[in-house]
Design a protein around this motif. Sequence first.
Motif, PDB file in Angstrom:
ATOM      1  N   GLU A  88       0.752  -1.062   0.088  1.00  0.00           N
ATOM      2  CA  GLU A  88      -0.072   0.069  -0.201  1.00  0.00           C
ATOM      3  C   GLU A  88       0.804   1.242  -0.096  1.00  0.00           C
ATOM      4  OE1 GLU A  88      -3.577   2.363   2.618  1.00  0.00           O
ATOM      5  OE2 GLU A  88      -2.840   0.455   2.993  1.00  0.00           O
ATOM      6  N   GLU A 144       5.871   3.638  -7.215  1.00  0.00           N
ATOM      7  CA  GLU A 144       5.752   2.437  -8.019  1.00  0.00           C
ATOM      8  C   GLU A 144       6.978   1.494  -8.409  1.00  0.00           C
ATOM      9  OE1 GLU A 144       3.380   1.154 -12.165  1.00  0.00           O
ATOM     10  OE2 GLU A 144       4.229   3.202 -11.946  1.00  0.00           O
ATOM     11  N   ILE A 200      -0.672  -7.824  -3.575  1.00  0.00           N
ATOM     12  CA  ILE A 200      -2.023  -6.925  -3.903  1.00  0.00           C
ATOM     13  C   ILE A 200      -2.033  -5.392  -3.718  1.00  0.00           C
ATOM     14  CG2 ILE A 200      -4.488  -6.857  -3.450  1.00  0.00           C
ATOM     15  CD1 ILE A 200      -4.621  -9.701  -2.583  1.00  0.00           C
ATOM     16  N   GLY A 201      -1.864  -4.693  -4.893  1.00  0.00           N
ATOM     17  CA  GLY A 201      -1.708  -3.340  -4.791  1.00  0.00           C
ATOM     18  C   GLY A 201      -2.627  -2.526  -4.419  1.00  0.00           C
ATOM     19  N   ILE A 202      -2.334  -1.328  -3.615  1.00  0.00           N
ATOM     20  CA  ILE A 202      -3.405  -0.095  -3.445  1.00  0.00           C
ATOM     21  C   ILE A 202      -2.543   1.070  -3.412  1.00  0.00           C
ATOM     22  CG2 ILE A 202      -3.426  -0.885  -0.905  1.00  0.00           C
ATOM     23  CD1 ILE A 202      -6.172   0.631  -0.723  1.00  0.00           C
ATOM     24  N   SER A 217       0.136  -1.104 -11.208  1.00  0.00           N
ATOM     25  CA  SER A 217      -0.576  -2.106 -11.974  1.00  0.00           C
ATOM     26  C   SER A 217       0.017  -3.609 -12.213  1.00  0.00           C
ATOM     27  CB  SER A 217      -1.081  -1.556 -13.349  1.00  0.00           C
ATOM     28  OG  SER A 217       0.022  -1.402 -14.134  1.00  0.00           O
ATOM     29  N   CYS A 231       1.446  -5.067  -9.685  1.00  0.00           N
ATOM     30  CA  CYS A 231       1.346  -6.093  -8.854  1.00  0.00           C
ATOM     31  C   CYS A 231       0.491  -7.164  -9.043  1.00  0.00           C
ATOM     32  CB  CYS A 231       0.519  -5.273  -7.509  1.00  0.00           C
ATOM     33  SG  CYS A 231       1.621  -4.302  -6.693  1.00  0.00           S
ATOM     34  N   GLN A 277      -5.165  -6.106  -7.319  1.00  0.00           N
ATOM     35  CA  GLN A 277      -5.537  -4.791  -6.732  1.00  0.00           C
ATOM     36  C   GLN A 277      -6.774  -4.814  -5.833  1.00  0.00           C
ATOM     37  OE1 GLN A 277      -3.770  -2.021  -7.651  1.00  0.00           O
ATOM     38  NE2 GLN A 277      -2.539  -3.535  -9.400  1.00  0.00           N
TER      39      GLN A 277
END
Length: 289
Positions: free
Chosen positions: A205, A209, A224-226, A230, A232, A235
């Motif tokens: 999180e 980038e 899992i990105g936040i 993109s 990752c 999302q």
Amino acid sequence: MSTTFQLDTSTSRANPTPAPMKRLTVPKIRQRKSDGSTDLPLVMLTAYTARQAQLLDAHCDLLLVGDSLGQVIYGLPSTIPVTLRMMADHAAAVVRGSYHAVVVVDMPFGSYEQSPQQAFESASFLLKESGAAAVKLEGGEVMAETVAFLNQRGIPVMGHVGLTPQAVNVLGGYAARGRSGTEAEKIVSDAKALDDAGAFAIVVEGVVEPIAIDATNSVACPTIGIGASSKCDGQVLVTEDMLGMFERVPRFVKKYENIAQLIEQTVATYASEVRERTFPGAEQTYQPK
């Protein structure tokens, strides 16, 4: 065929109903990343109620009962005051409203940091009370021992590195992390430590980038990105943010709709009809036979 609880929209009640498909499992989520890549990115959104879960479930691989409910549901200033009881009750509702996605529940601040044993007691409480499949906790290398302890005792763990909201008082705010070389190295090493400890996925999180990409490429489990990248392996967003329930949201949020405006307009129409005595009409009242 397995059975779950689904909301009957005609009665607003949750009833046991046959599930149209088997629920995804933690191993299936973990296996989505193979040989360092994920062909089909994982989709995760937050959910706090049975009805919300019902609407999101078919489109998501994971539903996160996030401690963000402190702000979103209870109007608290941060996630710090959230309790285990709050998390357990909302997670149980989300489990009842879903049949497909893996339900992950956040461990709130103060429920796991003291020791692996404390974490086990809190995590087992959450899973037994709610029926959720896994827990999520914040922290990197310092929590690796706890992640391994839980994993070895049958509790799947999702990690969380970078901007960790429960540590906002230490971090001094919600600014993006990883801008300095030292901090960037720590984020990547934190992700590696969680991966080595057995985390089945890691939320990244609020990380610049290139560091999010580096962390993703450095671990075997999905990221899992936040507010990350993109690139990752999946999302996540707070559902109310992406639906436009709030005017002010983090810069990494894309508002896909303006539900707040729709609600306000609808309520204004209702209020007007009440005051004009055009509601209720003949269709909404009972007349003598």
